[in-house]
Design a protein around this motif. Structure first.
Motif, PDB file in Angstrom:
ATOM      1  N   THR A   1      84.883 -29.061  -9.314  1.00  0.00           N
ATOM      2  CA  THR A   1      84.006 -27.907  -8.214  1.00  0.00           C
ATOM      3  C   THR A   1      82.594 -27.578  -9.263  1.00  0.00           C
ATOM      4  O   THR A   1      83.071 -27.202 -10.373  1.00  0.00           O
ATOM      5  CB  THR A   1      84.826 -26.793  -8.062  1.00  0.00           C
ATOM      6  OG1 THR A   1      85.687 -27.026  -7.251  1.00  0.00           O
ATOM      7  CG2 THR A   1      83.707 -25.468  -7.448  1.00  0.00           C
TER       8      THR A   1
ATOM      9  N   VAL B   1      79.211 -25.440  -9.359  1.00  0.00           N
ATOM     10  CA  VAL B   1      78.190 -24.525  -8.929  1.00  0.00           C
ATOM     11  C   VAL B   1      76.798 -24.651  -9.495  1.00  0.00           C
ATOM     12  O   VAL B   1      76.478 -24.723 -10.826  1.00  0.00           O
ATOM     13  CB  VAL B   1      78.794 -22.919  -9.277  1.00  0.00           C
ATOM     14  CG1 VAL B   1      80.139 -22.843  -8.364  1.00  0.00           C
ATOM     15  CG2 VAL B   1      78.959 -22.747 -10.864  1.00  0.00           C
TER      16      VAL B   1
ATOM     17  N   THR C   1      78.679 -20.286  -0.305  1.00  0.00           N
ATOM     18  CA  THR C   1      79.247 -21.732  -0.481  1.00  0.00           C
ATOM     19  C   THR C   1      78.355 -22.868  -0.589  1.00  0.00           C
ATOM     20  O   THR C   1      78.587 -23.851  -1.071  1.00  0.00           O
ATOM     21  CB  THR C   1      80.066 -22.009   0.591  1.00  0.00           C
ATOM     22  OG1 THR C   1      79.049 -21.513   1.980  1.00  0.00           O
ATOM     23  CG2 THR C   1      81.210 -21.246   0.988  1.00  0.00           C
TER      24      THR C   1
ATOM     25  N   ILE D   1      78.033 -24.186  -4.006  1.00  0.00           N
ATOM     26  CA  ILE D   1      79.181 -24.774  -4.470  1.00  0.00           C
ATOM     27  C   ILE D   1      79.417 -26.180  -3.897  1.00  0.00           C
ATOM     28  O   ILE D   1      79.037 -26.565  -2.762  1.00  0.00           O
ATOM     29  CB  ILE D   1      80.664 -24.034  -3.830  1.00  0.00           C
ATOM     30  CG1 ILE D   1      80.465 -22.817  -4.491  1.00  0.00           C
ATOM     31  CG2 ILE D   1      81.733 -24.957  -4.550  1.00  0.00           C
ATOM     32  CD1 ILE D   1      81.424 -21.809  -3.754  1.00  0.00           C
TER      33      ILE D   1
END
Length: 313
Positions: A281, A283, A296, A299
């Motif tokens: 993940t 960001v 989101t 992300i």
């Protein structure tokens, strides 16, 4: 997001084809597949491509052992006495030492010579490349002595490598790893009888632990599956501290009773590997509290396979 932009944001992502440093084509037939190593966010993965072009990932031998072996009581006490942060820093320093030591042994094995006077300069570059503390240069003399210890071992047993740092996949056990030195060597210095063996290099001076034995037996299974060559003996090698004459420790781990743990360990490792999501993940972007945009959008989640495809595009 464009591929180039994505890769720029996934800082630290590296993919490397793990070619053997040395491979004796007269002794072994090189596998048809190539092994790759993916490093990202402090994690390391091995993979190879299947016939359909999809990457298949394998846990490393060291990952399997860390997932399945309990921490030895003496190590737990050592961490408690030293303090967690100090213990971690020391372990990282010793790991860096071991990596450089491996490189010197491998250079000597392949080239049959090593210039000890050049070691300090090579160590300085290693320190700079890996952002190590300046004081790491003080290990130069110890590393020189380690080279002589290893040279003494190679001479004593007339070690002839079949490969050096060869990366392989064990399909039946679903794992991968890199073997330091599959070789032929004398069974004893005073005898001419030769054997096939795997020698794994260690930098520690306090003996070899259970994980060292299991590591060798996992390497044996992997090597024999790939090459069909029977490995007769398994050894751990470590240089000793010495003053007048190079000495070393060579421990035969072939008949270790712990080898009986290999299949149960692989079964547990398969369960543990199945529990991991293997999702990365990342960001990025601007977070605006007064915006209607969903968070989101900041992300990006990628599977290991997507990371590989992204890198290869």
């Amino acid at each position: 997001m464009e591929t180039r932009e994505m890769l720029e944001q996934l800082q630290g992502l590296t993919i490397e084809q793990m070619d053997a440093l040395f491979f004796d084509g007269d002794s072994l037939r090189e596998p048809a597949y190539k092994v790759y190593q993916l490093n990202s966010q402090g994690h390391r993965y091995y993979y190879r491509f299947k016939d359909n072009g999809e990457p298949e990932f394998y846990p490393s031998v060291t990952t399997i052992l860390s997932q399945t072996m309990p921490t030895p009581p003496h190590l737990t006490k050592w961490i408690a006495d030293k303090g967690f942060d100090a213990a971690e820093a020391y372990k990282m320093e010793r790991a860096a030492y071991g990596t450089f030591m491996h490189a010197t042994f491998e250079e000597l094995l392949i080239n049959r010579t090593y210039d000890l006077d050049e070691l300090p300069e090579k160590l300085k570059k290693y320190i700079a490349d890996n952002q190590l503390a300046d004081g790491f240069i003080n290990y130069a003399d110890s590393l020189k002595k380690d080279v002589l210890s290893f040279a003494q071992f190679v001479r004593d047993y007339d070690v002839k490598p079949m490969a050096v740092e060869v990366a392989l996949v064990c399909e039946s056990g679903h794992y991968a790893g890199m073997i330091d030195c599959p070789c032929t060597m004398k069974i004893k210095p005073e005898k001419d009888e030769r054997i096939t063996a795997i020698v794994d290099f260690k930098s520690g001076r306090n003996g070899f632990f259970e994980g060292c034995e299991l590591q060798l037996h996992l390497y044996k299974k992997m090597f024999e599956e790939n090459f069909g060559v029977h490995i007769e003996r398994l050894y751990n090698f470590a240089p000793k501290d010495w003053r007048k004459k190079p000495t070393y420790t060579l421990k035969d781990q072939t008949d270790s009773p712990n080898a009986a743990k290999i299949e149960p360990i692989l079964a547990i490792a398969k369960i543990e590997d199945g529990k991991r999501e293997n999702i990365f993940t990342h960001v990025s972007g601007i977070v605006a509290l007064d915006s209607d945009a969903e968070l989101t959008e900041n992300i990006t989640s990628l599977t290991l396979a997507e990371l590989v495809k992204l890198k290869n595009n």
